[in-house]
Design an enzyme around this catalytic site. Structure first.
Site, PDB file in Angstrom:
ATOM      1  N   ARG A  57       7.496 -21.238   6.499  1.00 20.65           N
ATOM      2  CA  ARG A  57       8.677 -20.407   6.775  1.00 20.65           C
ATOM      3  C   ARG A  57       8.484 -19.026   6.173  1.00 20.65           C
ATOM      4  O   ARG A  57       9.140 -18.627   5.227  1.00 20.65           O
ATOM      5  CB  ARG A  57       9.910 -21.136   6.267  1.00 20.65           C
ATOM      6  CG  ARG A  57      10.022 -22.468   6.971  1.00 20.65           C
ATOM      7  CD  ARG A  57      11.183 -23.258   6.500  1.00 20.65           C
ATOM      8  NE  ARG A  57      12.286 -23.135   7.423  1.00 20.65           N
ATOM      9  CZ  ARG A  57      13.429 -23.780   7.291  1.00 20.65           C
ATOM     10  NH1 ARG A  57      13.626 -24.557   6.264  1.00 20.65           N
ATOM     11  NH2 ARG A  57      14.379 -23.617   8.176  1.00 20.65           N
TER      12      ARG A  57
ATOM     13  N   TYR B  75      13.281 -22.367  -2.109  1.00 24.79           N
ATOM     14  CA  TYR B  75      13.935 -23.574  -1.602  1.00 24.79           C
ATOM     15  C   TYR B  75      14.798 -24.171  -2.703  1.00 24.79           C
ATOM     16  O   TYR B  75      14.639 -23.845  -3.871  1.00 24.79           O
ATOM     17  CB  TYR B  75      12.888 -24.585  -1.113  1.00 24.79           C
ATOM     18  CG  TYR B  75      12.235 -24.127   0.158  1.00 24.79           C
ATOM     19  CD1 TYR B  75      12.796 -24.415   1.397  1.00 24.79           C
ATOM     20  CD2 TYR B  75      11.072 -23.361   0.131  1.00 24.79           C
ATOM     21  CE1 TYR B  75      12.223 -23.964   2.566  1.00 24.79           C
ATOM     22  CE2 TYR B  75      10.483 -22.910   1.296  1.00 24.79           C
ATOM     23  CZ  TYR B  75      11.071 -23.215   2.510  1.00 24.79           C
ATOM     24  OH  TYR B  75      10.508 -22.757   3.665  1.00 24.79           O
TER      25      TYR B  75
ATOM     26  N   SER C 293      14.355 -23.943  12.017  1.00 25.86           N
ATOM     27  CA  SER C 293      15.493 -23.023  11.933  1.00 25.86           C
ATOM     28  C   SER C 293      16.262 -23.000  13.252  1.00 25.86           C
ATOM     29  O   SER C 293      17.486 -22.976  13.258  1.00 25.86           O
ATOM     30  CB  SER C 293      15.036 -21.599  11.589  1.00 25.86           C
ATOM     31  OG  SER C 293      14.659 -21.543  10.235  1.00 25.86           O
TER      32      SER C 293
ATOM     33  N   ASP D  61       9.542 -20.923  14.330  1.00 28.97           N
ATOM     34  CA  ASP D  61      10.254 -21.790  13.387  1.00 28.97           C
ATOM     35  C   ASP D  61      11.289 -22.675  14.088  1.00 28.97           C
ATOM     36  O   ASP D  61      12.479 -22.356  14.148  1.00 28.97           O
ATOM     37  CB  ASP D  61      10.910 -20.914  12.300  1.00 28.97           C
ATOM     38  CG  ASP D  61      11.507 -21.735  11.171  1.00 28.97           C
ATOM     39  OD1 ASP D  61      11.569 -22.978  11.299  1.00 28.97           O
ATOM     40  OD2 ASP D  61      11.927 -21.145  10.168  1.00 28.97           O
TER      41      ASP D  61
ATOM     42  N   GLN E 218       8.496 -16.674  11.910  1.00 30.82           N
ATOM     43  CA  GLN E 218       9.879 -16.946  12.301  1.00 30.82           C
ATOM     44  C   GLN E 218      10.006 -17.266  13.789  1.00 30.82           C
ATOM     45  O   GLN E 218      10.824 -18.080  14.187  1.00 30.82           O
ATOM     46  CB  GLN E 218      10.786 -15.764  11.937  1.00 30.82           C
ATOM     47  CG  GLN E 218      11.272 -15.885  10.502  1.00 30.82           C
ATOM     48  CD  GLN E 218      12.181 -14.757  10.084  1.00 30.82           C
ATOM     49  OE1 GLN E 218      12.643 -13.984  10.907  1.00 30.82           O
ATOM     50  NE2 GLN E 218      12.428 -14.656   8.805  1.00 30.82           N
TER      51      GLN E 218
HETATM   52  P1  NAD Z   1      17.956 -26.848   3.849  1.00 28.78           P
HETATM   53  O1  NAD Z   1      18.426 -27.306   5.174  1.00 28.78           O
HETATM   54  O2  NAD Z   1      16.732 -27.437   3.265  1.00 28.78           O
HETATM   55  O3  NAD Z   1      19.111 -27.062   2.747  1.00 28.78           O
HETATM   56  C1  NAD Z   1      20.432 -26.680   2.984  1.00 28.78           C
HETATM   57  C2  NAD Z   1      21.090 -25.998   1.822  1.00 28.78           C
HETATM   58  O4  NAD Z   1      21.564 -26.973   0.902  1.00 28.78           O
HETATM   59  C3  NAD Z   1      20.225 -25.038   1.021  1.00 28.78           C
HETATM   60  O5  NAD Z   1      20.784 -23.743   1.135  1.00 28.78           O
HETATM   61  C4  NAD Z   1      20.340 -25.587  -0.405  1.00 28.78           C
HETATM   62  O6  NAD Z   1      20.362 -24.561  -1.388  1.00 28.78           O
HETATM   63  C5  NAD Z   1      21.637 -26.356  -0.366  1.00 28.78           C
HETATM   64  N1  NAD Z   1      21.829 -27.366  -1.413  1.00 28.78           N
HETATM   65  C6  NAD Z   1      20.911 -28.199  -1.979  1.00 28.78           C
HETATM   66  N2  NAD Z   1      21.494 -28.960  -2.918  1.00 28.78           N
HETATM   67  C7  NAD Z   1      22.812 -28.626  -2.960  1.00 28.78           C
HETATM   68  C8  NAD Z   1      23.920 -29.059  -3.731  1.00 28.78           C
HETATM   69  N3  NAD Z   1      23.807 -30.004  -4.667  1.00 28.78           N
HETATM   70  N4  NAD Z   1      25.125 -28.484  -3.492  1.00 28.78           N
HETATM   71  C9  NAD Z   1      25.250 -27.524  -2.556  1.00 28.78           C
HETATM   72  N5  NAD Z   1      24.248 -27.062  -1.803  1.00 28.78           N
HETATM   73  C10 NAD Z   1      23.036 -27.597  -2.011  1.00 28.78           C
HETATM   74  O7  NAD Z   1      17.859 -25.267   3.858  1.00 28.78           O
HETATM   75  P2  NAD Z   1      17.121 -24.337   4.922  1.00 28.78           P
HETATM   76  O8  NAD Z   1      18.089 -23.897   5.919  1.00 28.78           O
HETATM   77  O9  NAD Z   1      15.898 -25.039   5.364  1.00 28.78           O
HETATM   78  O10 NAD Z   1      16.733 -23.095   3.984  1.00 28.78           O
HETATM   79  C11 NAD Z   1      15.969 -23.267   2.790  1.00 28.78           C
HETATM   80  C12 NAD Z   1      15.265 -21.947   2.357  1.00 28.78           C
HETATM   81  O11 NAD Z   1      14.315 -21.553   3.320  1.00 28.78           O
HETATM   82  C13 NAD Z   1      16.186 -20.761   2.184  1.00 28.78           C
HETATM   83  O12 NAD Z   1      15.705 -20.009   1.079  1.00 28.78           O
HETATM   84  C14 NAD Z   1      15.985 -19.966   3.447  1.00 28.78           C
HETATM   85  O13 NAD Z   1      16.289 -18.599   3.280  1.00 28.78           O
HETATM   86  C15 NAD Z   1      14.511 -20.177   3.663  1.00 28.78           C
HETATM   87  N6  NAD Z   1      14.119 -19.990   5.078  1.00 28.78           N
HETATM   88  C16 NAD Z   1      13.209 -19.011   5.395  1.00 28.78           C
HETATM   89  C17 NAD Z   1      12.851 -18.805   6.725  1.00 28.78           C
HETATM   90  C18 NAD Z   1      11.876 -17.747   7.107  1.00 28.78           C
HETATM   91  O14 NAD Z   1      11.765 -16.755   6.464  1.00 28.78           O
HETATM   92  N7  NAD Z   1      11.149 -17.937   8.175  1.00 28.78           N
HETATM   93  C19 NAD Z   1      13.397 -19.605   7.716  1.00 28.78           C
HETATM   94  C20 NAD Z   1      14.318 -20.599   7.357  1.00 28.78           C
HETATM   95  C21 NAD Z   1      14.661 -20.784   6.018  1.00 28.78           C
END
Ligand code: NAD
Length: 377
Positions: free
Chosen positions: A123, A229, A134, A131, A128
């Site tokens: 990611r 993450y 996402s 991805d 992107q």
């Molecule tokens: P995810 O689906 O893995 O998790 C969902 C959310 O749950 C996260 O925001 C996490 O902080 C939250 N969480 C975990 N434990 C928790 C708790 N106890 N209480 C409340 N919330 C809690 O998340 P995601 O959508 O896969 O995103 C994860 C990371 O990846 C982020 O930093 C995001 O910015 C990054 N990301 C980057 C790209 C990219 O640049 N290509 C694309 C997607 C995501």
């Protein structure tokens, strides 16, 4: 090279890996033929005629695809039977979740085939466009709000009508990753009052920019783990956030939970005693149902009821919006494939490419160790 699209075989799966408009693109870029199994796109509203018009070759059976295609594109990983029909040097690109599906990966390796997991694409900014996680999380967050509103007995928006003033519904979204932010944006667009919570304070501005309130606990612990993450939180933090959720449960009408930690079971954040204080008719959507659920009363894959509260534990939300999810997945997979086969160049696997290395699972029968995960931006 011949690309093949078999009909998805997982029960209830309605997505298709490649849409007709991407068939046109692959043929234009020099792929010799795109084989599509009859009916492969029907459940996503892409009829056979649309594939034929796009230049695809329709075939009667999946076995014809597995026998003739050099590269097979799928949404779900193959069934054991499909994996057994892979040929040496054949390439598969699909979701695979290799860490959770070791026997399947071994089967693909035994067939001397090459495979890429769309769910292992790193990611990073450059990736992107590929991805799919996402893309699917965005759809799941949107659809979660629609599914909630379908079983909720009131409007989400507030209204002043001749028959009376209607207050807006209150929505709490727990976890503001891709799915959570999409749910927040959707609920806001439908007129609800929305609150968001996450263990990573970095998302506060994103939540607020969507017009929602970012709620917090009085305990300073940053939930950002390696590479941005989420990490597992201390017992004290989980207790503090659950206290906050119990207070919120009395007030809000809809709770959407999306809390996940990579490689761990989902944290249990909504307990039965919290549901007991919710108003009758309230709704919980547990987007973490597949990973064990954030809510104690979730039944994976089902709509459950506990004490007058409905709990949605569907694990197939992207497939419930099949045209949209197929379109986005197809764009992701097409761009990924073309990154390995630019126009006028042969398809080639360059392991020095961070994205290719991140996503590859087997190469000509060799199981490659997972690449270290790069930091998201
Ligand atoms: P995810 O689906 O893995 O998790 C969902 C959310 O749950 C996260 O925001 C996490 O902080 C939250 N969480 C975990 N434990 C928790 C708790 N106890 N209480 C409340 N919330 C809690 O998340 P995601 O959508 O896969 O995103 C994860 C990371 O990846 C982020 O930093 C995001 O910015 C990054 N990301 C980057 C790209 C990219 O640049 N290509 C694309 C997607 C995501």
């Amino acid at each position: 090279l011949v690309v093949g699209i078999p009909k998805e075989t997982f029960p209830g799966e309605r997505r298709v890996a490649l849409t007709p408009s991407n068939v046109v693109i692959l043929l234009k870029k020099g792929f010799k033929q795109v084989l599509v199994e009859q009916g492969a796109g029907a459940a996503a509203e892409f009829p056979d005629a649309a594939y034929a018009n796009a230049g695809a070759t329709l075939v009667d059976t999946a076995s014809a695809i597995w026998a003739r295609a050099d590269i097979v594109l799928k949404v779900r990983g193959p069934s054991a039977q499909e994996a057994d029909s892979m040929r040496p040097d054949q390439t598969l690109i699909s979701m695979l979740q290799p860490a959770q599906n070791k026997p399947l990966v071994q089967k693909i390796a035994d067939r001397k085939a090459t495979s890429f997991a769309m769910d292992m694409i790193p990611r990073i900014s450059r990736a992107q466009v590929f991805d799919a996680l996402s893309s699917m999380a965005n759809i799941a967050g949107y659809k979660a709000v629609l599914e909630a509103s379908n079983v909720f007995g009131r409007f989400l928006t507030g209204q002043v009508t001749a028959a009376g003033k209607i207050p807006p519904c209150k929505v709490l979204v727990i976890g503001a990753g891709v799915a959570g932010l999409s749910a927040i944006a959707t609920a806001r667009r439908m007129g609800a009052i929305v609150r968001g919570f996450d263990t990573r304070p970095a998302v506060r501005e994103q939540v607020q920019s969507l017009g929602a309130e970012f709620i917090e606990v009085d305990l300073h612990e940053d939930g950002s783990g390696a590479g941005g993450y989420a990490k597992e939180m201390s017992k004290e933090f989980i207790e503090a956030e659950m206290k906050l959720f119990k207070a919120q449960a009395k007030e809000v009408d809809i709770i959407i939970t999306t809390a996940l930690i990579p490689g761990k079971p989902a944290p249990k954040l909504i307990t039965k005693d919290m549901i007991e204080v919710m108003k009758p008719g309230s709704v919980i959507v547990d987007l973490a149902a597949e990973a064990g659920g954030n809510c104690e009363a979730t039944k994976k894959g089902e709509l459950a009821t506990y004490k007058d509260v409905k709990i949605i534990g569907y694990t197939d939300l992207p497939s419930r919006l099949p045209t949209q999810s197929s379109t986005l997945y197809s764009n992701n997979i097409t761009k990924f494939l073309l990154s390995m086969a630019p126009k006028d160049k042969e398809f080639g696997i360059d392991l020095a490419d961070e994205v290719v290395r991140g996503a590859i699972v087997t190469q000509k029968g060799e199981i490659l160790p997972p690449a270290p995960r790069p930091a998201p931006p």
